[in-house]
Scaffold this active site. Structure first.
Site, PDB file in Angstrom:
ATOM      1  NE  ARG A 160      88.874  37.724  39.536  1.00 39.71           N
ATOM      2  CZ  ARG A 160      89.703  36.967  40.242  1.00 39.71           C
ATOM      3  NH1 ARG A 160      90.866  37.433  40.585  1.00 39.71           N
ATOM      4  NH2 ARG A 160      89.379  35.736  40.602  1.00 39.71           N
ATOM      5  CB  THR A 161      82.213  39.735  40.375  1.00 35.62           C
ATOM      6  OG1 THR A 161      82.949  39.129  39.309  1.00 35.62           O
ATOM      7  CG2 THR A 161      81.003  40.459  39.815  1.00 35.62           C
ATOM      8  CE  LYS A 175      66.602  29.302  57.498  1.00 39.41           C
ATOM      9  NZ  LYS A 175      66.104  30.544  58.085  1.00 39.41           N
ATOM     10  NE  ARG A 191      79.749  35.389  39.922  1.00 42.23           N
ATOM     11  CZ  ARG A 191      81.055  35.538  39.754  1.00 42.23           C
ATOM     12  NH1 ARG A 191      81.907  34.748  40.415  1.00 42.23           N
ATOM     13  NH2 ARG A 191      81.530  36.462  38.953  1.00 42.23           N
ATOM     14  CG  HIS A 213      80.424  37.851  34.550  1.00 42.04           C
ATOM     15  ND1 HIS A 213      80.031  38.978  35.261  1.00 42.04           N
ATOM     16  CD2 HIS A 213      81.496  37.337  35.219  1.00 42.04           C
ATOM     17  CE1 HIS A 213      80.840  39.135  36.301  1.00 42.04           C
ATOM     18  NE2 HIS A 213      81.737  38.146  36.296  1.00 42.04           N
TER      19      HIS A 213
HETATM   20  N1   CP Z   1      86.079  37.450  36.646  1.00 42.41           N
HETATM   21  C1   CP Z   1      85.303  37.081  37.684  1.00 42.41           C
HETATM   22  O1   CP Z   1      84.053  37.009  37.582  1.00 42.41           O
HETATM   23  O2   CP Z   1      86.005  36.783  38.805  1.00 42.41           O
HETATM   24  P1   CP Z   1      85.381  36.295  40.180  1.00 42.41           P
HETATM   25  O3   CP Z   1      84.758  34.928  39.921  1.00 42.41           O
HETATM   26  O4   CP Z   1      86.511  36.241  41.147  1.00 42.41           O
HETATM   27  O5   CP Z   1      84.313  37.259  40.571  1.00 42.41           O
END
Ligand code: CP
Length: 309
Positions: free
Chosen positions: A54-55, A84, A105, A133
């Site tokens: 999703r993100t 590396k 991320r 998040h």
């Molecule tokens: N909710 C969320 O962060 O989903 P993903 O890990 O699929 O990005």
């Protein structure tokens, strides 16, 4: 409105800014075609050291729907020069010359802040280890706002792995800005909400309590925010102790009022075990609308980060 330079943690958003972002997201959703070239000529780099559906894809889709372009490394831990031995700081210094914004991320808490300290373009934290998040929390609160028409005065249960879940941490930080909120934490003994969040809620006069019996609270809460046991972040012993303890299924779903809403940041596994017809058609199941809402919230964030700076 305060200017957004980076998006690192939920605490940086004021209530005024939140409502303003939600209104802008509603406007973009309504008039999508009018925004097709808002970010023409801009480039988003998505740098993901951990898996995501999703993100990453909603940020990339948001960028493209606004007329921008995307550079993407979906498995940066293995397929970027991190393998590396390149430092995160050096990677960011380099990528910030190729793009106008980085959504990242990372598996280590604090990584987004470190990236922001060396970046001359906006950094968006798309999840940093067990840290935060924030864009998920924004879309969670936006979903609550859309489903209920308000945020204030609601009773919200957070259920599951509250110790490793960064989405619940970020959501608590946002709820700390709101009035008349009541939070109920429902988690296995070994995966309880951490003290720093409880202290933050105390400081912000948010009422909260811990509960062990999920069914006993289902009748009285407005929002049931389910979360997955984060197998990848805990020991196998902790996982086995916690799994299957708190589940929404066809037996207890009837305890939930028709006016209440089930949210989940997704992906969900066994903690939601509902038949397909309910997941498809029952208004209480809000988590697919929730993930769609992320698209509009992320469009708004990208516009602010790329056009206001
Ligand atoms: N909710 C969320 O962060 O989903 P993903 O890990 O699929 O990005």
């Amino acid at each position: 409105m305060n200017q957004l330079k980076h998006v690192i943690e939920s605490q940086q958003f004021s209530l005024e800014l939140l409502y303003s972002l939600f209104k802008e997201a509603d406007e973009i959703r309504k008039n999508l075609k009018e925004h097709h070239s808002d970010l023409k000529g801009k480039i988003l780099a998505s740098l993901f050291y951990e898996p995501s559906t999703r993100t990453r894809l909603s940020f990339e889709s948001a960028m493209m729907k606004l007329g921008g372009n995307v550079l993407s490394t979906e498995n940066a831990k293995e397929f970027s020069s991190a393998i590396k031995g390149e430092s995160l700081q050096d990677s960011i210094r380099v990528i910030s010359k190729y793009a106008d914004c980085i959504v990242m991320r990372h598996f280590e808490e604090g990584a987004a802040r470190i990236a922001s300290e060396v970046s001359n373009i906006p950094i968006i934290n798309a999840g940093d280890g067990k840290g935060q998040h924030p864009t998920q929390a924004l879309l969670d609160l936006y979903t609550i706002y859309r489903e209920f028409g308000r945020i204030e005065g609601l009773k919200i249960a957070m259920v599951g792995d509250l110790s490793s879940g960064r989405t619940v941490r970020s959501l608590c930080y946002l709820l700390g800005k709101c009035k008349n909120i009541e939070i109920i934490f429902v988690s296995p003994e070994n995966l309880k909400m951490k003290e720093d969040i409880k202290e933050y809620l105390d400081r912000h006069n948010i009422s909260f309590r811990e509960e062990q019996d999920l069914n006993s609270i289902l009748t009285s809460v407005d929002v049931i925010y389910m979360t997955r046991i984060q197998k990848e972040r805990i020991s196998i012993e902790d996982y086995e102790k916690a799994r299957g303890k708190f589940v929404i299924n066809s037996e207890n779903v009837n305890l939930i009022s028709k006016k209440s809403r089930i949210l989940h940041p997704l992906p969900h596994v066994e903690e939601i075990d509902l038949p397909i017809h309910l997941e498809n058609n029952d208004d209480r199941v809000s988590y697919f609308r929730q993930s769609e809402n992320g698209l509009y919230i992320r469009m708004v964030l990208l516009k602010h980060l790329l056009l206001d700076n």
